[in-house]
Scaffold this active site. Structure first.
Site, PDB file in Angstrom:
ATOM      1  N   GLY A  71      36.610  37.936  40.539  1.00  0.00           N
ATOM      2  CA  GLY A  71      36.546  38.177  39.146  1.00  0.00           C
ATOM      3  C   GLY A  71      38.137  38.114  38.753  1.00  0.00           C
ATOM      4  O   GLY A  71      38.273  37.517  37.708  1.00  0.00           O
ATOM      5  N   GLN A 180      31.564  43.813  35.945  1.00  0.00           N
ATOM      6  CA  GLN A 180      30.713  44.942  36.428  1.00  0.00           C
ATOM      7  C   GLN A 180      29.240  44.874  35.926  1.00  0.00           C
ATOM      8  O   GLN A 180      28.404  45.531  36.044  1.00  0.00           O
ATOM      9  CB  GLN A 180      31.295  46.313  35.886  1.00  0.00           C
ATOM     10  CG  GLN A 180      32.551  46.705  36.419  1.00  0.00           C
ATOM     11  CD  GLN A 180      32.283  47.173  37.898  1.00  0.00           C
ATOM     12  OE1 GLN A 180      31.361  47.610  38.096  1.00  0.00           O
ATOM     13  NE2 GLN A 180      33.207  47.145  38.661  1.00  0.00           N
ATOM     14  N   SER A 200      31.920  38.340  39.484  1.00  0.00           N
ATOM     15  CA  SER A 200      32.187  38.704  40.866  1.00  0.00           C
ATOM     16  C   SER A 200      31.145  39.045  41.811  1.00  0.00           C
ATOM     17  O   SER A 200      30.529  39.974  41.777  1.00  0.00           O
ATOM     18  CB  SER A 200      33.458  39.567  40.871  1.00  0.00           C
ATOM     19  OG  SER A 200      33.937  39.786  42.306  1.00  0.00           O
ATOM     20  N   CYS A 328      41.359  49.420  41.996  1.00  0.00           N
ATOM     21  CA  CYS A 328      42.716  48.545  41.963  1.00  0.00           C
ATOM     22  C   CYS A 328      43.635  49.351  41.503  1.00  0.00           C
ATOM     23  O   CYS A 328      44.915  49.199  41.582  1.00  0.00           O
ATOM     24  CB  CYS A 328      42.623  47.561  40.898  1.00  0.00           C
ATOM     25  SG  CYS A 328      41.128  46.506  41.151  1.00  0.00           S
TER      26      CYS A 328
HETATM   27  N1  PLP Z   1      37.048  42.886  36.263  1.00  0.00           N
HETATM   28  C1  PLP Z   1      36.548  44.394  36.459  1.00  0.00           C
HETATM   29  C2  PLP Z   1      35.758  45.008  35.343  1.00  0.00           C
HETATM   30  C3  PLP Z   1      36.534  44.787  37.689  1.00  0.00           C
HETATM   31  O1  PLP Z   1      35.765  45.972  37.831  1.00  0.00           O
HETATM   32  C4  PLP Z   1      37.086  44.035  38.585  1.00  0.00           C
HETATM   33  C5  PLP Z   1      37.113  44.677  40.139  1.00  0.00           C
HETATM   34  O2  PLP Z   1      37.149  46.008  40.160  1.00  0.00           O
HETATM   35  C6  PLP Z   1      37.570  42.702  38.442  1.00  0.00           C
HETATM   36  C7  PLP Z   1      37.660  42.448  37.137  1.00  0.00           C
HETATM   37  C8  PLP Z   1      38.413  42.030  39.697  1.00  0.00           C
HETATM   38  O3  PLP Z   1      37.271  41.457  40.363  1.00  0.00           O
HETATM   39  P1  PLP Z   1      37.588  41.067  41.965  1.00  0.00           P
HETATM   40  O4  PLP Z   1      37.763  42.217  42.619  1.00  0.00           O
HETATM   41  O5  PLP Z   1      36.480  40.367  42.244  1.00  0.00           O
HETATM   42  O6  PLP Z   1      38.821  40.013  41.947  1.00  0.00           O
END
Ligand code: PLP
Length: 387
Positions: A71, A180, A200, A328
């Protein structure tokens, strides 16, 4: 001790359908899809079949799907792709919601030094962005709007169809981070009228390290922000393709969407039981985000007098995996920017507990989570009173 997993928004376990499809692919012995021999064709066929399955589920054409590492890369690339052609000219304004994921806010944050201006549209205390606010924020200089399909912390589902319609009518590119949402609620890019959409696999039962970016055919000439090198992905993303990952992602999406209606119904029922139980049993608990307009599995609370991270650690000892916000931002002491945007104070936002359940969660699990949150919150309160 049986563990209960309630952090599906962070990642989901690999589903059986994805594991089976991946191991079958490995047994076939696919090679590098760019080659000119049998093993290469096996890989190329698997890759293109996966692309077609994914495209079909989101109402796109296969040519509009670019496989990415996840993602974050898809979000970063969507923004770069919109920004690069506007380095010169009279368009320099971007509108984004204040509750975007860091995969969107971080690349937007560095654009000021490059001569771009990013405006945040409003978000209600219910965690829902209004299309009217987006409309007010759009200026003649605006070239991009970025509003996520569903929020990763509080699970609120945004009116992306209205926002997409608005952007299309005002000639502005629209990016939606659907990381999500894909695999959890029906997604149709034609209805959303988005130009870019990020997803993702590990959020819907697929493997980690693979995702995709939807880029509407004809909306831009080039894709930027992806790795550069070889001519893979029709020249839009270099690097030998993660074929097994794509196969697993397609199988996971196929599985999730085939059962989306029934799973969604069951998970929503359990989520409502969880919300009711926590609000009833845990003193000082309030729900974050609109009660109805939220992802099936998301329940997010602030709990007065309790700090989120110690609560998560105590829950872990009790056998429950939960989080105090986005995976994150673990360790961030300022509190969540999402909770701050919906009007929570810094102290309140540090008291957040996110519980995200899935089709694997049972009613007994939900009841156990309620009991554990009640007991752990009481213990923490007792500890802080006792000094
Ligand atoms: N965008 C959203 C809304 C997310 O919840 C996340 C991951 O938690 C991401 C982007 C990033 O995705 P990835 O972990 O696959 O890089």
């Amino acid at each position: 001790m049986k563990r209960i997993y309630a952090d599906s928004a962070a990642t989901t376990p690999l589903c059986a359908a994805a594991a089976k499809a991946m191991s079958e692919y490995y047994e076939l012995g696919g090679g590098n899809p760019s080659g000119l021999y049998a093993e290469a064709r096996t890989a190329k066929d698997a890759l293109e079949r996966s692309r077609a399955v994914i495209a079909e589920w989101i109402g796109a054409k296969p040519s509009e799907i670019i496989f990415t590492s996840g993602g974050t890369e898809a979000d970063n690339a969507a923004i770069r792709t919109a920004v690069e052609p506007n380095r010169s000219g009279d368009k320099f304004h971007i509108v984004a919601s204040p509750i975007e994921h860091h995969a969107v806010t971080k690349p937007l944050g560095s654009l000021y030094e490059e001569g771009f201006y990013v405006d945040r549209c409003g978000v209600g205390n219910d965690g829902v962005v209004s299309a009217d606010d987006v409309a007010r924020a759009i200026q003649p200089e605006t070239f991009l709007v970025s509003v996520m399909t569903a929020n990763n912390e509080i699970g609120t589902v945004q009116p992306v169809e209205e926002i997409g319609e608005l952007c299309r009518s005002r000639g502005v590119l629209f990016h939606t981070d659907a990381v999500q949402a894909v695999g959890h609620i029906p997604i149709d890019v034609r209805k959303i009228k988005c130009d870019f959409l990020a997803a993702s696999a590990h959020k819907f039962g697929g493997p980690t390290g693979i995702g995709f970016l939807y880029v509407r055919d004809g909306c831009v000439e080039h894709v930027y922000g992806t790795p550069v090198g070889g001519g893979q992905e029709r020249g839009r993303r270099a690097g030998t393709e993660n074929v097994a990952g794509a196969v697993g992602m397609a199988a996971a999406l196929d599985h999730a969407m085939t059962y989306c209606k029934t799973t969604g119904y069951l998970v929503t029922t359990l989520r409502d039981r969880l919300i009711d139980g926590i609000l009833r049993e845990v003193p000082g608990a309030v729900l974050n985000g609109d009660r109805e307009r939220r992802l099936p599995g998301n329940a997010n609370f602030c709990i007065e007098g309790v700090t989120g991270e110690p609560l998560v650690l105590l829950l872990d000892e009790a056998g429950i995996s939960a989080s105090s916000g986005s995976a994150c931002t673990t360790g961030n002491t300022e509190g969540s920017h999402v909770l701050r945007a919906i009007g929570r104070t810094p102290e309140e936002s540090r008291s957040a507990l996110r519980l995200t359940i899935s089709g694997d969660t049972t009613q007994a699990d939900v009841d156990e989570i309620i009991r554990a949150v009640r007991d752990c919150a009481a213990k923490l309160r007792g500890m802080s009173k006792g000094g």
